[in-house]
Design an enzyme around this catalytic site. Structure first.
Site, mmCIF file in Angstrom:
data_model
loop_
_atom_site.group_PDB
_atom_site.id
_atom_site.type_symbol
_atom_site.label_atom_id
_atom_site.label_comp_id
_atom_site.label_asym_id
_atom_site.label_seq_id
_atom_site.Cartn_x
_atom_site.Cartn_y
_atom_site.Cartn_z
ATOM 1 N N SER A 179 35.877 0.143 52.952
ATOM 2 C CA SER A 179 35.117 1.314 53.400
ATOM 3 C C SER A 179 35.978 2.087 54.393
ATOM 4 O O SER A 179 36.881 1.519 55.020
ATOM 5 C CB SER A 179 33.841 0.843 54.106
ATOM 6 O OG SER A 179 33.198 1.938 54.711
ATOM 7 N N TYR A 189 29.231 -4.310 60.240
ATOM 8 C CA TYR A 189 29.757 -3.746 58.992
ATOM 9 C C TYR A 189 31.211 -3.296 59.176
ATOM 10 O O TYR A 189 32.087 -3.643 58.395
ATOM 11 C CB TYR A 189 28.876 -2.571 58.545
ATOM 12 C CG TYR A 189 29.306 -1.975 57.221
ATOM 13 C CD1 TYR A 189 29.162 -2.705 56.036
ATOM 14 C CD2 TYR A 189 29.861 -0.699 57.142
ATOM 15 C CE1 TYR A 189 29.557 -2.164 54.821
ATOM 16 C CE2 TYR A 189 30.261 -0.153 55.931
ATOM 17 C CZ TYR A 189 30.103 -0.886 54.773
ATOM 18 O OH TYR A 189 30.505 -0.351 53.577
HETATM 19 N N1 LIG Z 1 27.442 3.355 49.501
HETATM 20 C C1 LIG Z 1 28.364 3.706 50.398
HETATM 21 O O1 LIG Z 1 28.258 4.748 51.066
HETATM 22 C C2 LIG Z 1 29.579 2.854 50.607
HETATM 23 C C3 LIG Z 1 30.593 3.364 51.416
HETATM 24 C C4 LIG Z 1 31.728 2.596 51.640
HETATM 25 C C5 LIG Z 1 31.855 1.360 51.036
HETATM 26 N N2 LIG Z 1 30.854 0.884 50.256
HETATM 27 C C6 LIG Z 1 31.028 -0.442 49.664
HETATM 28 O O2 LIG Z 1 30.848 -0.371 48.260
HETATM 29 C C7 LIG Z 1 30.356 -1.622 47.782
HETATM 30 C C8 LIG Z 1 29.126 -1.370 46.930
HETATM 31 O O3 LIG Z 1 28.140 -0.795 47.752
HETATM 32 P P1 LIG Z 1 26.866 0.005 47.194
HETATM 33 O O4 LIG Z 1 26.662 1.139 48.105
HETATM 34 O O5 LIG Z 1 27.000 0.227 45.742
HETATM 35 O O6 LIG Z 1 25.723 -1.058 47.530
HETATM 36 P P2 LIG Z 1 24.510 -1.669 46.694
HETATM 37 O O7 LIG Z 1 23.918 -0.666 45.787
HETATM 38 O O8 LIG Z 1 23.645 -2.333 47.686
HETATM 39 O O9 LIG Z 1 25.241 -2.774 45.804
HETATM 40 C C9 LIG Z 1 25.757 -3.933 46.372
HETATM 41 C C10 LIG Z 1 26.162 -4.860 45.245
HETATM 42 O O10 LIG Z 1 26.725 -6.047 45.814
HETATM 43 C C11 LIG Z 1 26.094 -7.166 45.234
HETATM 44 N N3 LIG Z 1 26.051 -8.268 46.201
HETATM 45 C C12 LIG Z 1 25.683 -8.227 47.508
HETATM 46 N N4 LIG Z 1 25.750 -9.436 48.035
HETATM 47 C C13 LIG Z 1 26.169 -10.281 47.054
HETATM 48 C C14 LIG Z 1 26.418 -11.671 46.988
HETATM 49 N N5 LIG Z 1 26.263 -12.468 48.044
HETATM 50 N N6 LIG Z 1 26.817 -12.189 45.812
HETATM 51 C C15 LIG Z 1 26.982 -11.403 44.726
HETATM 52 N N7 LIG Z 1 26.768 -10.074 44.727
HETATM 53 C C16 LIG Z 1 26.354 -9.535 45.878
HETATM 54 C C17 LIG Z 1 24.687 -6.690 44.849
HETATM 55 O O11 LIG Z 1 24.210 -7.446 43.773
HETATM 56 P P3 LIG Z 1 22.958 -8.462 43.816
HETATM 57 O O12 LIG Z 1 22.009 -7.959 44.837
HETATM 58 O O13 LIG Z 1 22.451 -8.448 42.415
HETATM 59 O O14 LIG Z 1 23.586 -9.751 44.153
HETATM 60 C C18 LIG Z 1 24.983 -5.272 44.368
HETATM 61 O O15 LIG Z 1 25.384 -5.273 43.028
HETATM 62 C C19 LIG Z 1 30.074 -2.474 49.029
HETATM 63 O O16 LIG Z 1 31.163 -3.332 49.237
HETATM 64 C C20 LIG Z 1 29.985 -1.433 50.135
HETATM 65 O O17 LIG Z 1 30.319 -1.962 51.398
HETATM 66 C C21 LIG Z 1 29.713 1.595 50.021
#
Ligand SMILES: NC(=O)c1ccc[n+]([C@@H]2O[C@H](COP(=O)([O-])OP(=O)(O)OC[C@H]3O[C@@H](n4cnc5c(N)ncnc54)[C@H](OP(=O)(O)O)[C@@H]3O)[C@@H](O)[C@H]2O)c1
Length: 266
Positions: free
Chosen positions: A144, A157
């Site tokens: 991130s 985070y």
């Molecule tokens: N959205 C943003 O603005 C943003 C910005 C910067 C970085 N990111 C990064 O991008 C990535 C995806 O984020 P997102 O925004 O798409 O979030 P999200 O919609 O909440 O998705 C998170 C994903 O991670 C999986 N996950 C979480 N904990 C897990 C575990 N213990 N074991 C296996 N799977 C797990 C969840 O699957 P299950 O719940 O099915 O396990 C889900 O598929 C993250 O690493 C986040 O930090 C996001």
């Protein structure tokens, strides 16, 4: 286009059940790649499998649990050559400093750092097997850009993503001799279930499909650092170059403003 993605390959993607990961899975399947898709929830993985019958294998599991990863490792070994792993699973838990709890810090670190490092352990033998056959291989770590500026409430985070980025860069140095490339993805704000919980303004918020296009474009070019949207990430980079005292004053003012906004909206 880099050699690696010029034709369909097999890719392991974690965090495939939601948000950026789900959109990425759709994008990769549309481009003809084979996917091994991981998350704890079965239903979205089944939906993905239906999108491309025979090209998407669900590997359900928690990336912080050794037993789950041992099973997933077997699935990876059955689908060789696996030439790319996109380690995207992550969480974001905010700290309420008035009720300080180290559990918040721990949850972020366990999922984002320990879970990702365990995932590397599961996939490294498969990436090495691909290299031993003379094939290109790449590890992609979704970090991130949030940690480039000290945002209030993001202690856990931000610390987890700073650690994850260092981990990835250090791994890049160690794996270079084996020809396994490491890419770090540093998104700004993307609209997903993770950010839907945010109760503050998110500048330059983009959709998960937009994020997917930017990530795939970067990966297809073989980039080692992918960050977006540029208006946001370059602003953070420039702010990061200011003297620490100035950064601290800006961060405190921003945090105070957000708290006042939240109080007003109650
Ligand atoms: N959205 C943003 O603005 C943003 C910005 C910067 C970085 N990111 C990064 O991008 C990535 C995806 O984020 P997102 O925004 O798409 O979030 P999200 O919609 O909440 O998705 C998170 C994903 O991670 C999986 N996950 C979480 N904990 C897990 C575990 N213990 N074991 C296996 N799977 C797990 C969840 O699957 P299950 O719940 O099915 O396990 C889900 O598929 C993250 O690493 C986040 O930090 C996001």
């Amino acid at each position: 286009m880099s050699d690696l993605m010029s034709k369909p390959i097999t890719i392991w993607l974690t965090g495939a059940t939601s948000g950026i990961g789900y959109a990425l899975a759709e994008g990769l399947l549309k481009r003809g790649h084979h996917l091994i898709a991981t998350g704890r929830r079965e239903q979205p993985l089944q939906e993905l499998s239906k999108l491309a019958p025979g090209r998407c294998t669900a590997a359900i599991g928690d990336t912080t649990v050794n037993e789950d990863l041992a099973t997933i490792r077997t699935v990876l070994e059955q689908h060789q050559p696996v030439q790319m792993a996109i380690l995207n699973a992550g969480t974001c838990e905010y700290l309420d400093v008035a009720n300080y709890s180290s559990e918040v810090i721990e949850k972020n670190i366990v999922t984002n750092v320990i879970g990702t490092s365990k995932s590397v352990e599961a996939v490294l033998p498969s990436l090495r097997a691909a290299r031993n056959k003379g094939l290109p291989a790449r590890l992609v770590i979704v970090s991130s850009s949030a940690w480039w500026f000290p945002f209030g409430r993001a202690e856990g985070y931000g610390a987890s993503k700073a650690a994850l980025t260092y981990f990835a860069h250090s791994l890049r140095a160690d794996l270079a001799a084996e020809g396994i490339e490491v890419t770090v993805v540093s998104p700004g704000f993307v609209k997903t279930p993770l950010t839907d919980q945010n109760d503050f303004d998110m500048p330059f918020l983009i959709t998960a499909d937009d994020a997917t296009n930017r990530i795939l474009k970067g990966l297809e070019k073989g980039q080692h650092e992918i960050h977006f949207p540029k208006r946001f990430t370059w602003t953070l980079k420039m702010l990061g170059a200011l003297p620490q005292g100035l950064i601290d004053r800006m961060a405190a003012a921003m945090t105070r403003k957000n708290s006042e906004k939240q109080e007003d909206s109650k």
